[in-house]
Scaffold this motif. Sequence first.
Motif, PDB file in Angstrom:
ATOM      1  N   PRO A 101       0.829  -1.218   0.000  1.00  0.00           N
ATOM      2  CA  PRO A 101       0.000   0.000   0.000  1.00  0.00           C
ATOM      3  C   PRO A 101       0.859   1.263   0.000  1.00  0.00           C
ATOM      4  N   GLU A 102       0.260   2.359  -0.455  1.00  0.00           N
ATOM      5  CA  GLU A 102       0.912   3.666  -0.448  1.00  0.00           C
ATOM      6  C   GLU A 102       0.054   4.650   0.350  1.00  0.00           C
ATOM      7  N   THR A 103       0.717   5.608   0.977  1.00  0.00           N
ATOM      8  CA  THR A 103       0.000   6.690   1.651  1.00  0.00           C
ATOM      9  C   THR A 103       0.210   7.983   0.881  1.00  0.00           C
ATOM     10  N   ASP A 104      -0.892   8.643   0.564  1.00  0.00           N
ATOM     11  CA  ASP A 104      -0.834   9.896  -0.190  1.00  0.00           C
ATOM     12  C   ASP A 104      -2.001  10.773   0.266  1.00  0.00           C
ATOM     13  N   LYS A 105      -2.066  11.947  -0.304  1.00  0.00           N
ATOM     14  CA  LYS A 105      -3.094  12.898   0.088  1.00  0.00           C
ATOM     15  C   LYS A 105      -4.335  12.789  -0.803  1.00  0.00           C
ATOM     16  N   VAL A 106      -5.501  12.864  -0.179  1.00  0.00           N
ATOM     17  CA  VAL A 106      -6.753  13.140  -0.876  1.00  0.00           C
ATOM     18  C   VAL A 106      -7.252  14.452  -0.292  1.00  0.00           C
ATOM     19  N   GLY A 107      -6.999  15.543  -1.017  1.00  0.00           N
ATOM     20  CA  GLY A 107      -7.180  16.855  -0.413  1.00  0.00           C
ATOM     21  C   GLY A 107      -6.124  17.055   0.658  1.00  0.00           C
ATOM     22  N   GLU A 108      -6.521  17.292   1.881  1.00  0.00           N
ATOM     23  CA  GLU A 108      -5.592  17.432   3.001  1.00  0.00           C
ATOM     24  C   GLU A 108      -5.517  16.159   3.834  1.00  0.00           C
ATOM     25  N   TYR A 109      -6.252  15.135   3.411  1.00  0.00           N
ATOM     26  CA  TYR A 109      -6.346  13.919   4.216  1.00  0.00           C
ATOM     27  C   TYR A 109      -5.281  12.911   3.794  1.00  0.00           C
ATOM     28  N   ASP A 110      -4.623  12.291   4.783  1.00  0.00           N
ATOM     29  CA  ASP A 110      -3.663  11.220   4.515  1.00  0.00           C
ATOM     30  C   ASP A 110      -4.430   9.923   4.295  1.00  0.00           C
ATOM     31  N   TYR A 111      -4.323   9.396   3.068  1.00  0.00           N
ATOM     32  CA  TYR A 111      -5.128   8.228   2.677  1.00  0.00           C
ATOM     33  C   TYR A 111      -4.193   7.074   2.319  1.00  0.00           C
ATOM     34  N   THR A 112      -4.510   5.877   2.813  1.00  0.00           N
ATOM     35  CA  THR A 112      -3.734   4.684   2.481  1.00  0.00           C
ATOM     36  C   THR A 112      -4.399   3.960   1.316  1.00  0.00           C
ATOM     37  N   PHE A 113      -3.689   3.895   0.202  1.00  0.00           N
ATOM     38  CA  PHE A 113      -4.217   3.305  -1.018  1.00  0.00           C
ATOM     39  C   PHE A 113      -3.756   1.851  -1.169  1.00  0.00           C
TER      40      PHE A 113
END
Length: 205
Positions: free
Chosen positions: A141-153
């Motif tokens: 998995p990767e962690t990135d931003k969705v807007g200002e939110y830290d999201y784990t993809f």
Amino acid sequence: EKTTRARIIHLNELCKQAEKAMKRILILIGCLFWLTACSSLPDDLSSENRNAEVMDNYQQWVNTSPDSVIDVRMGGVISQVTNLKDKTRIEIVNLPISSSGKPDITQEPQGRFIAYVKGFIEPMTYTKGRLITVVGKSLQPETDKVGEYDYTFPVMEAYGHHLWTIETTTYIENDVMMGGCFRGGFRCGAYGYGPSRTQVIQQVK
């Protein structure tokens, strides 16, 4: 005279019912033909290993150990396309898919995931909002931003993908209004149509 008029009215009602039934039958035949023609999985979404089980449930994928390398097939709406040096990163808003790989546009999104595709793909073709299904091997998995939110993809390395289009079909149904019944008449002639009912069907193709 009253008996004749009652028979005419009854015949008119039977004609209306028969017309409605015929329209429903024609729509059903068209839907069955479409389902038969479009229910198979496209070749570009087949697993590399024909005997391998392919996971197509998003929540099950999320809950699978990150260290497990499995084949996954997921679909949804393109959110973002980023062309990298030797591959392309596609961020996808997940939708459940059918056995033929088509995203179900009647369902609510279930989350997001990342698919890496080898080489360059044209962002003008793979535009934001288009429907896509991808098949590939799971990665870490990767962690990135969705807007200002830290999201784990959840992430996959795709070895196959397929773009879809939405086709809209409109069905219009009218009730036939019968008129022209006169004293001593033996039949009534159709002279117009009643209220229209419109049905809009969206299909993924």
